[in-house]
Design an enzyme around this catalytic site. Structure first.
Site, PDB file in Angstrom:
ATOM      1  N   GLY A 160       0.785  -1.235   0.000  1.00 48.46           N
ATOM      2  CA  GLY A 160       0.000   0.000   0.000  1.00 48.46           C
ATOM      3  C   GLY A 160       0.811   1.276   0.000  1.00 48.46           C
ATOM      4  CD  GLU A 187       2.500   0.440   6.910  1.00 45.58           C
ATOM      5  OE1 GLU A 187       1.991   0.549   5.775  1.00 45.58           O
ATOM      6  OE2 GLU A 187       2.518  -0.625   7.541  1.00 45.58           O
ATOM      7  CG  ASP A 188      -1.071   1.917   3.011  1.00 47.08           C
ATOM      8  OD1 ASP A 188      -0.584   1.439   4.068  1.00 47.08           O
ATOM      9  OD2 ASP A 188      -1.764   1.237   2.243  1.00 47.08           O
ATOM     10  CG  ASP A 246      -7.161  -0.394  11.114  1.00 48.39           C
ATOM     11  OD1 ASP A 246      -7.721  -0.276  12.203  1.00 48.39           O
ATOM     12  OD2 ASP A 246      -7.759  -0.813  10.110  1.00 48.39           O
ATOM     13  CE  LYS A 261      -9.900   3.286   8.353  1.00 47.94           C
ATOM     14  NZ  LYS A 261     -10.431   1.957   7.985  1.00 47.94           N
ATOM     15  CG  PHE A 321     -13.521  -0.502   3.267  1.00 46.00           C
ATOM     16  CD1 PHE A 321     -12.132  -0.530   3.177  1.00 46.00           C
ATOM     17  CD2 PHE A 321     -14.240  -1.482   2.608  1.00 46.00           C
ATOM     18  CE1 PHE A 321     -11.480  -1.507   2.448  1.00 46.00           C
ATOM     19  CE2 PHE A 321     -13.608  -2.463   1.879  1.00 46.00           C
ATOM     20  CZ  PHE A 321     -12.230  -2.470   1.798  1.00 46.00           C
ATOM     21  CB  VAL A 322     -10.549   4.918   2.556  1.00 49.87           C
ATOM     22  CG1 VAL A 322     -11.545   5.806   3.259  1.00 49.87           C
ATOM     23  CG2 VAL A 322      -9.380   4.587   3.486  1.00 49.87           C
ATOM     24  CG  ASP A 331      -5.811  -3.730  -1.044  1.00 51.98           C
ATOM     25  OD1 ASP A 331      -5.393  -3.216   0.022  1.00 51.98           O
ATOM     26  OD2 ASP A 331      -6.017  -4.950  -1.169  1.00 51.98           O
ATOM     27  NE  ARG A 369      -2.451  -3.162  -3.535  1.00 46.21           N
ATOM     28  CZ  ARG A 369      -2.432  -3.350  -2.211  1.00 46.21           C
ATOM     29  NH1 ARG A 369      -2.390  -2.315  -1.401  1.00 46.21           N
ATOM     30  NH2 ARG A 369      -2.450  -4.572  -1.710  1.00 46.21           N
TER      31      ARG A 369
END
Ligand code: PRP
Length: 180
Positions: free
Chosen positions: A44, A101-102, A105, A133, A154-155, A161, A167
């Site tokens: 990601g 990092e993308d 969580d 998040k 959820f994105v 992805d 992506r």
């Protein structure tokens, strides 16, 4: 049965690009333009990383490497065990390292990776995530640079992805679950 459909744009490409530039400026400034190894966590973060490093000053010594990890939970609360599928190629002892990092969580992946990388004795170990998040966090993690804080939705897009798809989208969008 349910189907996943692309939802609205929640972060347009221009907004992302502006924030990426701000992050790159801030990182370069904090490091006094010293050498840095930027480590992207596949898959990601790869799109974010390539934009981020291209916004760093041309007279800064910026190196790039990647790690690939597969995460799985041993228990559902505190411990995330990460299996290293591909490691960085060089020693980081005494080096300035920025992990990219993308999204963060639960924080379990980054927490595990930071412990691993810290044990290799870098001079500086910093973290940069595009999306945070915070409401999902299961463990405390030191994140030095955050692009955007987002709610628990959820994105996809810009590296993120759904089952390997989407992506490549330039904007970050949400996903609607449609009953069919
Ligand atoms: C995503 C993201 C982080 C991790 C964050 O990776 O890139 O590595 O999840 O979640 P956590 O904070 O709960 O640990 P993913 O496993 O989806 O892999 P990908 O980058 O290949 O999509």
């Amino acid at each position: 049965m349910s189907e996943y459909k692309l939802g609205e744009v929640i972060m347009p490409r221009e907004v992302i690009a502006k924030r990426v530039k701000e992050l790159a400026d801030q990182i370069a400034n904090d490091l006094n333009k010293q050498e840095v190894l930027v480590v992207g966590i596949l898959t990601g973060a790869s799109l974010f990383l390539t934009d981020l490093v291209r916004e760093m000053p041309e007279d800064m010594d910026v190196r790039i490497d990647f790690m690939s990890v597969s995460s799985y939970m041993q228990d559902t609360t505190t411990s995330g065990v990460v299996r290293i599928l591909h490691d960085i190629k060089t020693s980081i002892e005494g080096k300035n390292v920025l992990v990219v990092e993308d999204i963060i969580d639960s924080g379990l992946t980054l927490n595990y990776l930071l412990k691993l990388l810290q044990s290799r004795k870098p001079a500086i170990l910093k973290t940069c995530v595009l999306l945070d998040k915070p409401s999902r966090r299961k463990t405390e993690v030191k994140v030095d640079y955050v692009g955007f804080e987002i709610p628990d939705e959820f994105v996809v897009g810009y590296g993120l992805d759904y089952a390997g798809k989407w992506r490549h989208l330039k904007d970050i969008r949400n996903v609607n679950v449609v009953e069919i």
